[in-house]
Scaffold this motif. Structure first.
Motif, mmCIF file in Angstrom:
data_model
loop_
_atom_site.group_PDB
_atom_site.id
_atom_site.type_symbol
_atom_site.label_atom_id
_atom_site.label_comp_id
_atom_site.label_asym_id
_atom_site.label_seq_id
_atom_site.Cartn_x
_atom_site.Cartn_y
_atom_site.Cartn_z
ATOM 1 N N ASN A 209 0.828 -1.211 0.000
ATOM 2 C CA ASN A 209 0.000 0.000 0.000
ATOM 3 C C ASN A 209 0.857 1.254 0.000
ATOM 4 O O ASN A 209 0.619 2.185 -0.783
ATOM 5 C CB ASN A 209 -0.886 0.018 1.256
ATOM 6 N N ARG B 62 -4.504 0.807 3.889
ATOM 7 C CA ARG B 62 -4.404 1.131 5.312
ATOM 8 C C ARG B 62 -4.282 2.637 5.448
ATOM 9 O O ARG B 62 -3.524 3.274 4.717
ATOM 10 C CB ARG B 62 -3.187 0.438 5.941
ATOM 11 N N TYR B 63 -5.025 3.180 6.383
ATOM 12 C CA TYR B 63 -4.995 4.631 6.566
ATOM 13 C C TYR B 63 -3.628 5.105 7.043
ATOM 14 O O TYR B 63 -3.207 6.224 6.744
ATOM 15 C CB TYR B 63 -6.095 5.064 7.540
ATOM 16 N N SER B 64 -2.938 4.253 7.769
ATOM 17 C CA SER B 64 -1.578 4.619 8.198
ATOM 18 C C SER B 64 -0.662 4.760 6.982
ATOM 19 O O SER B 64 0.140 5.694 6.899
ATOM 20 C CB SER B 64 -1.026 3.571 9.165
ATOM 21 N N SER B 65 -0.783 3.862 6.007
ATOM 22 C CA SER B 65 0.024 3.960 4.790
ATOM 23 C C SER B 65 -0.339 5.218 4.008
ATOM 24 O O SER B 65 0.537 5.882 3.429
ATOM 25 C CB SER B 65 -0.192 2.727 3.903
ATOM 26 N N LYS C 33 -9.365 8.520 8.695
ATOM 27 C CA LYS C 33 -10.373 7.447 8.710
ATOM 28 C C LYS C 33 -11.745 7.977 9.087
ATOM 29 O O LYS C 33 -12.761 7.624 8.482
ATOM 30 C CB LYS C 33 -9.938 6.364 9.696
#
Length: 260
Positions: A3, A110-113, A252
């Motif tokens: 991602n 992924r929101y972190s990515s 998110k």
């Protein structure tokens, strides 16, 4: 492909297309070069075209190499940070508004990515541009004014890079949490106006993330008081982690606000 890799490539292509990869470094390099040149040649310019009465002698203070570098930082702290805030305040919010975020959110990312890809591209552009500008400044300062101690300069640079990372985290958090307009206002207040407040009444406290540029200058002049400096660095690191965690949370949370 991960991602993060896919999202980072998207960010890179976007910043190449809008020429941020070119004009942001040029801004910082221009200020880095112009400050030592202006300080060195200003007396000659004024004496030549200043229309001064005959016999007038202009007295300018002798600047040390460290003072020339710090005068450049003072330019970066206002104009440079203004460029950074206005250039990146919409890095997340704008994608929600124009519908790009919707195309991303329907995919298994992924929101972190998502946030970290923007963090990395901002670090490359902002920190890389400042470092290039300071290196150009250091060269002309060496030629015109003299040598800056290498170990002190590295300590100064490391401290200032931490400040830049703090600024980047503020902008990224604001953009994830608010619309582009509000994110710009919040970022400008936190990055620029809090600096002004600290300059006016900051003598009443010594531990504060916004004091890092001042501490960077004290390191360059080899006159740093380590205790408040270490505490300020520690608080800044904690704030950076908290801001990035908040950016992921709001990226998110605000999915529903994305334009379809």
């Amino acid at each position: 492909m991960s991602n993060f890799s896919v999202l980072f490539q998207k960010e890179w292509r976007e910043n190449v297309r809008n020429f941020k990869i070119l004009w942001i470094p040029l801004v910082f390099i221009l200020f880095g070069i112009s400050e030592p040149l202006m300080n060195y040649y200003l007396p000659q310019i004024l004496s030549t075209v200043g229309n001064m009465p005959e016999g007038t002698v202009l007295q300018f203070p002798e600047l040390t190499p460290e003072q020339v570098v710090m005068s450049t930082i003072s330019q970066y702290q206002f104009i440079g940070m203004l460029v950074v805030v206005l250039g990146f305040a919409g890095i997340v919010a704008r994608e929600r508004k124009n519908g790009t975020a919707t195309l991303l959110y329907v995919r298994p990312i992924r929101y972190s990515s998502y946030v970290y890809s923007k963090l990395v591209i901002m670090c490359i552009l902002v920190i890389g541009s400042v470092v290039l500008g300071l290196l150009a400044n250091l060269f002309y300062t060496y030629v015109l004014f003299g040598t800056v101690d290498a170990s002190l300069f590295l300590g100064f640079l490391g401290t200032y890079i931490l400040w830049l990372l703090f600024v980047i985290s503020i902008i990224l958090f604001s953009s994830a949490a608010f619309s582009t307009g509000i994110a710009s206002a919040v970022s400008l207040f936190l990055v620029l106006f809090v600096q002004i407040i600290d300059a006016l009444i900051g003598k009443y406290w010594t531990i504060f993330p916004w004091k890092l540029p001042m501490y960077a200058g004290l390191i360059l002049n080899d006159s740093i008081d380590m205790k408040p400096f270490i505490w300020s660095m520690s608080i800044t690191l904690i704030a950076i982690v908290a801001l990035l965690a908040g950016a992921i949370y709001f990226a998110k949370k605000n999915v529903s606000k994305s334009k379809i």
